[in-house]
Write an enzyme that holds these catalytic residues in place. Sequence first.
Site, mmCIF file in Angstrom:
data_model
loop_
_atom_site.group_PDB
_atom_site.id
_atom_site.type_symbol
_atom_site.label_atom_id
_atom_site.label_comp_id
_atom_site.label_asym_id
_atom_site.label_seq_id
_atom_site.Cartn_x
_atom_site.Cartn_y
_atom_site.Cartn_z
ATOM 1 N N HIS A 129 7.453 -8.335 3.772
ATOM 2 C CA HIS A 129 6.052 -7.936 3.700
ATOM 3 C C HIS A 129 5.317 -8.852 2.724
ATOM 4 O O HIS A 129 5.421 -8.693 1.502
ATOM 5 C CB HIS A 129 5.978 -6.479 3.239
ATOM 6 C CG HIS A 129 4.640 -5.868 3.430
ATOM 7 N ND1 HIS A 129 4.232 -5.312 4.616
ATOM 8 C CD2 HIS A 129 3.592 -5.719 2.579
ATOM 9 C CE1 HIS A 129 3.007 -4.846 4.500
ATOM 10 N NE2 HIS A 129 2.591 -5.081 3.271
ATOM 11 N N HIS A 139 0.820 -1.228 0.000
ATOM 12 C CA HIS A 139 0.000 0.000 0.000
ATOM 13 C C HIS A 139 0.853 1.278 0.000
ATOM 14 O O HIS A 139 0.337 2.363 0.327
ATOM 15 C CB HIS A 139 -0.924 0.016 1.222
ATOM 16 C CG HIS A 139 -2.005 -1.024 1.175
ATOM 17 N ND1 HIS A 139 -3.088 -0.934 0.334
ATOM 18 C CD2 HIS A 139 -2.146 -2.205 1.836
ATOM 19 C CE1 HIS A 139 -3.865 -1.997 0.499
ATOM 20 N NE2 HIS A 139 -3.309 -2.785 1.394
#
Length: 287
Positions: A171, A85
């Site tokens: 991540h 994001h």
Amino acid sequence: MLCSDLFFELINPRAFDMRLLFLGDVMGRAGRSAISEHLPKLRQEWRLDFVVINGENATNGAGLSGDHAKLLFDAGADCVTLGDHAFDQKEMLGFIEREPRILRPLNFAKTAPGQGARLFTAQNGRKVLVTQVLGQVFMKRAFGDPFSAVDLVLRNHPLGGQADAIVVDMHCEATSEKMGMGHFCDGRASVVVGTHTHVPTGDAQILPGGTAYLTDAGMCGDYNSVIGMEKAEPLRRFVTGMSKGRFTPAMGEATLSGLFVETDDQTGRAKTVRMIRHGGRLQAAIP
Ligand SMILES: [Fe+2]
Ligand SMILES: [Fe+2]
């Protein structure tokens, strides 16, 4: 520093160890408020030398604005990592070029602004390398190979050489890929910690080569939620298969969730690792 403090450090080699805190994805206003409220005090009480926070969801659950990045730094972060994001808040495309303490994933895109790895100087003068990569399994987009990307960074910054400590933020969705990255970096990084799933795992350990590892740090957010979002809309989609509204971050009291690591200054390897849960609904754990 008081003379007595200096004397204590001279006779107690443990006092020279580095104390690192990593906090998982900050989720919306609840997460930001908890960081502002608790981190300044924890930074002092736990005598933290370096703090990394994942901020990819800090602004309304999607990305990070400049103002909210400043809030995280003001509360005590030394470095803020992002994730898939990274640029949901478009202003981050420019802001990250002016704020080198924010890192986007190393393998995000060749033309992405900002950096995916950086050597920081901690308050005590020691050098801390932080890097973040995105995984490839079950992710929405195809990202570049995270293993070769991390390998290059670690070869260029050997632990105990240029870097006194190295933190790798992995991540991704798949626990297997995160564990793979942990073992891939074992002995070459001080910490490998997973982010992105928003649910903390219970497998904090020091791997055989001396790397502190946790599959997922969890989120800094309201756990009375579905991974940080108000429950109604995710439940509706699971139960009916149809959407009606948008996802919005849950606003109840947040738990800070992450990892505390003490490293040996001689080798940069981990000596202690503890899961952190502070405030909110989750059971507390402290260093
Ligand atoms: Fe993510
Ligand atoms: Fe996230």
